[in-house]
Design an enzyme around this catalytic site. Structure first.
Site, PDB file in Angstrom:
ATOM      1  N   VAL A  47      -9.632   1.723   2.838  1.00  0.00           N
ATOM      2  CA  VAL A  47      -9.814   1.434   1.219  1.00  0.00           C
ATOM      3  C   VAL A  47      -8.253   0.856   0.688  1.00  0.00           C
ATOM      4  O   VAL A  47      -7.981   0.370  -0.370  1.00  0.00           O
ATOM      5  CB  VAL A  47     -10.013   2.379   0.434  1.00  0.00           C
ATOM      6  N   TYR A  48      -7.296   1.114   1.672  1.00  0.00           N
ATOM      7  CA  TYR A  48      -5.834   0.591   1.139  1.00  0.00           C
ATOM      8  C   TYR A  48      -5.787  -1.077   1.077  1.00  0.00           C
ATOM      9  O   TYR A  48      -6.097  -1.702   2.136  1.00  0.00           O
ATOM     10  CB  TYR A  48      -4.898   0.978   2.259  1.00  0.00           C
ATOM     11  N   SER A  49      -5.550  -1.269  -0.115  1.00  0.00           N
ATOM     12  CA  SER A  49      -5.532  -2.927  -0.440  1.00  0.00           C
ATOM     13  C   SER A  49      -6.823  -3.552  -0.024  1.00  0.00           C
ATOM     14  O   SER A  49      -6.496  -4.632   0.657  1.00  0.00           O
ATOM     15  CB  SER A  49      -4.153  -3.403   0.242  1.00  0.00           C
ATOM     16  N   ASP A  50      -7.876  -2.881  -0.183  1.00  0.00           N
ATOM     17  CA  ASP A  50      -9.269  -3.438   0.157  1.00  0.00           C
ATOM     18  C   ASP A  50      -9.200  -3.961   1.543  1.00  0.00           C
ATOM     19  O   ASP A  50      -9.738  -4.850   1.846  1.00  0.00           O
ATOM     20  CB  ASP A  50      -9.422  -4.746  -0.776  1.00  0.00           C
TER      21      ASP A  50
END
Length: 322
Positions: free
Chosen positions: A60-63
Site C-alpha cells: 500500500v505504500y504510495s500505491d
C-alpha cells in the site's frame, strides 16, 4: 554493521531495518514527505553500502510504487541473496469487493503483484499488515502457508494486533502443521510502551523476532515539543498516535543526549534496541542524518541509570496503532 538472528530463525539481519514507506511516486497516493525515485535511491544505496541488509516496505505504500522503487534500487545496488526483503499485505489496493484484507483470494493475488513490483522471485519476509476481522484466521494462515510452500515467501510475519490474536494465529498454524509467524512488527518507542504488557513478553517467550515501527515516535523524540515539521503537520495517521504522550520523556531524551554529546535520535533508538525481544527497529530515512543517527545508535550502550531516567516518567497510554 552488526547482525543478529531474526527471532529463532537462522536468518541474519542487520540491527537496523530501513523502512521504505517514504519512498514512492508523488502522484500515486503518497504523502507530502514522500521522496521521488532519484532521491530515494540515494538512501537505499547508502544503506547497502553501510551494511544494512534488511529492507521493509508494503504493497500500500504510495500505491505500490514504493515496492517498485525499492526493487529496482536493490537490483542495482545489491546481490539478491545478500538482502532480506520484507513487504506486507492487508491494506486496500483496489475498490471493493475483494480489494484488500487477508482472504485467500487477496493474499494469492497480492503476493504475485508484490513479486512483480519488487522484480524478485521470492520475498524473504511476507507480513500481514494488520488483523482482518472479516476473514477467518484459519483461511489466512493456510493461504500464507501455501505462499511459503510455493516458494513465493521464505518466512511470514505479523504486525500490530492484540496479543491474544497473535497467540491464536500461532496456535491455528501449529495445530494444522502450517507455517507460523516468525516476526511481529509492532508499535513501540519511549512514549508508547503498551506492548511491554503482553506482546513483547509473548514474543520473547516464543522466540518471535520483534521489528518495531515508529521507534522515534514519528520524530517526536528527536525535537522540542514546540517544533513542527512538514510531516507532523500533514501526517493524519501520526496525529492519532501521540496526543497523550508524556512530554517529560522527550525532555529526558534531550538531557541524556546533551550529556553524551549525541543527537536525540541515537538515544531513543538505543533504548528501543536494548529490549531483549527487539531484533531491529525499523527506521525511515528522508535526510542524510537519519541514517547517520540510526547507524551510530547501534554502538550506544545506555547505562542502567540512563534507562531508569528515560523510563521513569512514562504514563499508561491508550492503545494506538491497530
Amino acid at each position: 554493521m552488526k547482525y543478529v538472528k531474526l527471532g529463532s530463525t537462522g536468518l541474519d539481519v542487520s540491527k537496523i531495518c530501513l523502512g521504505c514507506m517514504s519512498y514512492g511516486s508523488s502522484d500515486r497516493g503518497s504523502h507530502s514527505w514522500t521522496l521521488d525515485e532519484d532521491t530515494s535511491r540515494q538512501f537505499i544505496r547508502r544503506a547497502v553500502e553501510e551494511g544494512i541488509n534488511f529492507f521493509d516496505t508494503a504493497n500500500v505504500y504510495s500505491d505500490g510504487t514504493s515496492e517498485e522503487i525499492v526493487g529496482r534500487a536493490l537490483n542495482d545496488f545489491a546481490r539478491r541473496e545478500e538482502i532480506v526483503l520484507a513487504t506486507k499485505v492487508c491494506g486496500t489496493m483496489r475498490r471493493p469487493p475483494n480489494g484488500g484484507g487477508l482472504s485467500r483470494k487477496e493474499i494469492m493475488f497480492e503476493v504475485d503483484a508484490s513479486l512483480r513490483r519488487l522484480n524478485t522471485d521470492y520475498i524473504d519476509l511476507y507480513q500481514i499488515h494488520r488483523w482482518d476481522n472479516r476473514t477467518p484466521i484459519d483461511e489466512t494462515m493456510e493461504a500464507l502457508h501455501d505462499v511459503v510452500k510455493a516458494g513465493k515467501a521464505l518466512y511470514i510475519g505479523a504486525s500490530s494486533m492484540w496479543a491474544w490474536q497473535f497467540a491464536k494465529a500461532q496456535y491455528v498454524a501449529e495445530r494444522n502443521g502450517w507455517t507460523k509467524f516468525v516476526t511481529m512488527q509492532n508499535h513501540y518507542n519511549l512514549v508508547y510502551r503498551e506492548e511491554e504488557r503482553e506482546m513483547l513478553p509473548l514474543c520473547l517467550d516464543q522466540g518471535v523476532g520483534v521489528i518495531p515501527w515508529s521507534p522515534l515516535a514519528r520524530g517526536l523524540l528527536t525535537r522540542d515539543t514546540t517544533e513542527r515539521t512538514d510531516r507532523s503537520e500533514t501526517d493524519e495517521f501520526g496525529k492519532t498516535l501521540y496526543a497523550t504522550a508524556n512530554t517529560e520523556i522527550i525532555e529526558r531524551v534531550a538531557q541524556i543526549a546533551g550529556q553524551r554529546g549525541v543527537p536525540r535520535a541515537q538515544v531513543a533508538l538505543a533504548w528501543v534496541a536494548h529490549h531483549p525481544a527487539v531484533t531491529a527497529p525499523i527506521v525511515g530515512a528522508t535526510k542524510p542524518h537519519h541514517l547517520d543517527d540510526a547507524l551510530a545508535s547501534i554502538s550506544i550502550e545506555l547505562t542502567a541509570d540512563e534507562i531508569r531516567s528515560l523510563e521513569q516518567p512514562y504514563t499508561p497510554q491508550p492503545v494506538y496503532g491497530f
